[in-house]
Design an enzyme around this catalytic site. Structure first.
Site, PDB file in Angstrom:
ATOM      1  N   ASP A  42     -16.430  66.409  15.632  1.00 25.98           N
ATOM      2  CA  ASP A  42     -17.062  65.914  16.864  1.00 25.98           C
ATOM      3  C   ASP A  42     -17.050  67.079  17.854  1.00 25.98           C
ATOM      4  O   ASP A  42     -15.997  67.426  18.414  1.00 25.98           O
ATOM      5  CB  ASP A  42     -16.266  64.720  17.391  1.00 25.98           C
ATOM      6  N   TYR A  57     -40.787  50.568  22.671  1.00 24.38           N
ATOM      7  CA  TYR A  57     -39.892  50.213  21.555  1.00 24.38           C
ATOM      8  C   TYR A  57     -40.309  50.983  20.313  1.00 24.38           C
ATOM      9  O   TYR A  57     -41.507  51.069  20.013  1.00 24.38           O
ATOM     10  CB  TYR A  57     -39.963  48.712  21.250  1.00 24.38           C
ATOM     11  N   LYS A  75     -22.929  67.599  27.724  1.00 26.88           N
ATOM     12  CA  LYS A  75     -21.794  68.359  28.267  1.00 26.88           C
ATOM     13  C   LYS A  75     -22.218  69.833  28.341  1.00 26.88           C
ATOM     14  O   LYS A  75     -23.113  70.156  29.123  1.00 26.88           O
ATOM     15  CB  LYS A  75     -20.559  68.093  27.410  1.00 26.88           C
ATOM     16  N   ARG A  88     -27.848  62.361  28.787  1.00 29.30           N
ATOM     17  CA  ARG A  88     -26.699  61.615  28.285  1.00 29.30           C
ATOM     18  C   ARG A  88     -27.054  60.973  26.939  1.00 29.30           C
ATOM     19  O   ARG A  88     -27.958  60.135  26.872  1.00 29.30           O
ATOM     20  CB  ARG A  88     -26.410  60.526  29.320  1.00 29.30           C
ATOM     21  N   GLU A 117     -38.176  50.992  17.026  1.00 27.56           N
ATOM     22  CA  GLU A 117     -37.150  50.863  15.976  1.00 27.56           C
ATOM     23  C   GLU A 117     -37.671  51.473  14.686  1.00 27.56           C
ATOM     24  O   GLU A 117     -38.837  51.288  14.321  1.00 27.56           O
ATOM     25  CB  GLU A 117     -36.794  49.392  15.771  1.00 27.56           C
ATOM     26  N   THR A 137     -22.223  64.902  21.683  1.00 28.35           N
ATOM     27  CA  THR A 137     -23.019  64.410  22.800  1.00 28.35           C
ATOM     28  C   THR A 137     -24.000  65.522  23.156  1.00 28.35           C
ATOM     29  O   THR A 137     -23.867  66.666  22.691  1.00 28.35           O
ATOM     30  CB  THR A 137     -22.158  64.097  24.039  1.00 28.35           C
TER      31      THR A 137
HETATM   32  N1  DSN Z   1     -15.294  60.751  28.657  1.00 28.23           N
HETATM   33  C1  DSN Z   1     -15.630  61.971  27.972  1.00 28.23           C
HETATM   34  C2  DSN Z   1     -14.914  63.123  28.557  1.00 28.23           C
HETATM   35  O1  DSN Z   1     -14.774  63.137  29.766  1.00 28.23           O
HETATM   36  O2  DSN Z   1     -14.514  64.032  27.855  1.00 28.23           O
HETATM   37  C3  DSN Z   1     -15.404  61.812  26.574  1.00 28.23           C
HETATM   38  O3  DSN Z   1     -16.042  60.648  26.129  1.00 28.23           O
END
Ligand code: DSN
Length: 426
Positions: free
Chosen positions: A196, A50, A225, A231, A52, A222
């Site tokens: 984003d 933990y 990707k 993730r 925080e 994110t």
């Molecule tokens: N679910 C993601 C995507 O597939 O683009 C976006 O959050």
């Protein structure tokens, strides 16, 4: 890969999933394969801790190692994206967007983002998401003929509804963004611009697409990707700036936005950060700064372009006629089939895609008129120009023979043999 058999039920399923990932052609635009180091970090003892708070300012003892890990992670992200501020704690892209909106908006304030059906994301104002429930949300759309963002619509809506926040970025928008134009509109109505870049952050890091960082006040992403990390989410700013509402801190100084965003992440929207994931993010930022990653992300773009051209040559209609990134959005209307049906047929032949609405879709999001393809994951298997054409032909064969299960079974045998040539090194 997996040694522990104590919980046979779960470990058998993990093995099956590993087998599935190894033996299928993954064209899901939001997925990728992380390195072995990132897997190790995520499966490490860091999951027990933990922490925080922020590095060297925690609510728990025993944080000396995780303090260093988080500080290194922040420094690596700053170097990769050339930004002054990073928060690496958001558990996901949605959490990052939630924290940013909490730091900028009050209940019922107005936001403007790309319509979900036109390629935007749930957290950019969809009525079923916090962003459309807590805030008054309006959306701009794509031009029906070109499949490109209708910047006149964006401008008109910005002037009409005076949003406090304009969000750019999306989940299935295949073209680049004019961040400079959006910033000019935002400045004229005193709005904050949030970009984003979840899907395209790998390209942004290497200037292979327009760079939003100098133009947008706040950037979220994110990490799993095109960036090929674990993730999770991050929040960044090119330059920190004083909050526009003159809120003061306990020393009677105007709070900087970094201070407000940090407290919107914790304690505003999250508790303890996931230190095993933050370690994975640190490794991903280092990897993404390498020549090897640069060659990879360049190839992702080349592959998407070649796959687009191949599909067009086979009479597939692509939204906007191609792509500037790793995503291809195929309109299946001229093939007289829907997205949900073709997603299933492709899966029977080991080709994994997702059904996707297209702009102005007449079908529901459960059926859809399109499929979304992406080249980030397959390119991690070292797939090059001639290989991607073979994938295009597999897709074409399935769609041409969608009502013949015998042929689809034969294609499945071909794809099973074919994908073995490209082992998963990550
Ligand atoms: N679910 C993601 C995507 O597939 O683009 C976006 O959050």
């Amino acid at each position: 890969m997996i040694h522990n058999e104590n919980d046979k039920t779960i470990f058998d399923l993990i093995k099956k999933e590993y087998y599935r990932q190894t033996n299928t052609i993954n064209l899901i635009a939001s997925e990728n394969y992380v390195s072995h180091d990132i897997m190790l970090a995520q499966g490490s003892c860091l999951t027990n801790k933990y922490a925080e708070g922020k590095p060297n300012n925690r609510y728990y003892g025993g944080c000396k190692n995780v303090d260093l890990i988080e500080s290194i992670c922040i420094d690596r992200a700053k170097k990769l994206f050339k930004v002054e501020y990073v928060n690496v704690q958001p558990h996901s892209g949605s959490q990052a967007n939630f924290a940013v909106m909490l730091s900028l908006l009050k209940f019922n304030d107005v936001i403007l983002g790309l319509d979900l059906q036109h390629g935007g994301h749930l957290t950019h104002g969809s009525s079923v998401n916090f962003s459309g429930i807590l805030y008054k949300s309006y959306s701009f759309k794509l031009n029906k003929n070109t499949g490109l963002i209708d910047y006149t619509d964006l401008k008109n809506k910005a002037y009409k509804f005076k949003p406090k926040v304009i969000i750019c970025g999306g989940s299935s928008y295949v073209r680049d963004w004019d961040y400079k134009f959006i910033r000019t509109i935002a400045d004229s109505i005193n709005a904050i611009v949030v970009a984003d870049i979840s899907h395209i952050s790998g390209f942004v890091a290497h200037n292979l697409m327009n760079n939003p960082i100098p133009y947008c006040h706040i950037i979220t992403s994110t990490t799993h990707k095109t960036l090929r990390g674990p993730r999770g989410g991050i929040i960044m700013m090119h330059k920190d700036f004083p909050n526009p509402w003159n809120l003061k801190n306990k020393n009677n100084k105007i709070k900087m936005m970094s201070e407000i965003i940090d407290s919107s992440v914790f304690p505003g929207t999250q508790g303890g950060p996931l230190m095993h994931v933050i370690a994975g993010k640190a490794i991903a930022f280092l990897e993404a700064n390498s020549k090897e990653y640069y060659n990879y992300i360049l190839q992702v773009k080349k592959n998407a372009n070649i796959l687009s051209q191949y599909l067009i040559s086979k009479n597939y209609e692509l939204i906007s006629g191609g792509t500037d990134n790793h995503i291809i959005l195929v309109n299946l209307c001229n093939k007289n089939v829907n997205g949900a049906y073709i997603e299933q047929k492709l899966e029977k032949a080991n080709l994994i895609v997702n059904k996707n609405v297209i702009p102005y879709d007449q079908k529901s999001s459960k059926i859809t008129s399109g499929i979304r393809l992406g080249t980030a994951a397959i390119t991690s298997r070292n797939i090059k120009e001639k290989d991607i054409i073979e994938i295009g032909e597999f897709i074409n064969q399935v769609i041409q023979n969608h009502n013949n299960d015998n042929i689809i079974n034969k294609i499945k045998q071909n794809t099973s043999n074919w994908i073995r040539k490209f082992p998963l090194n990550h």
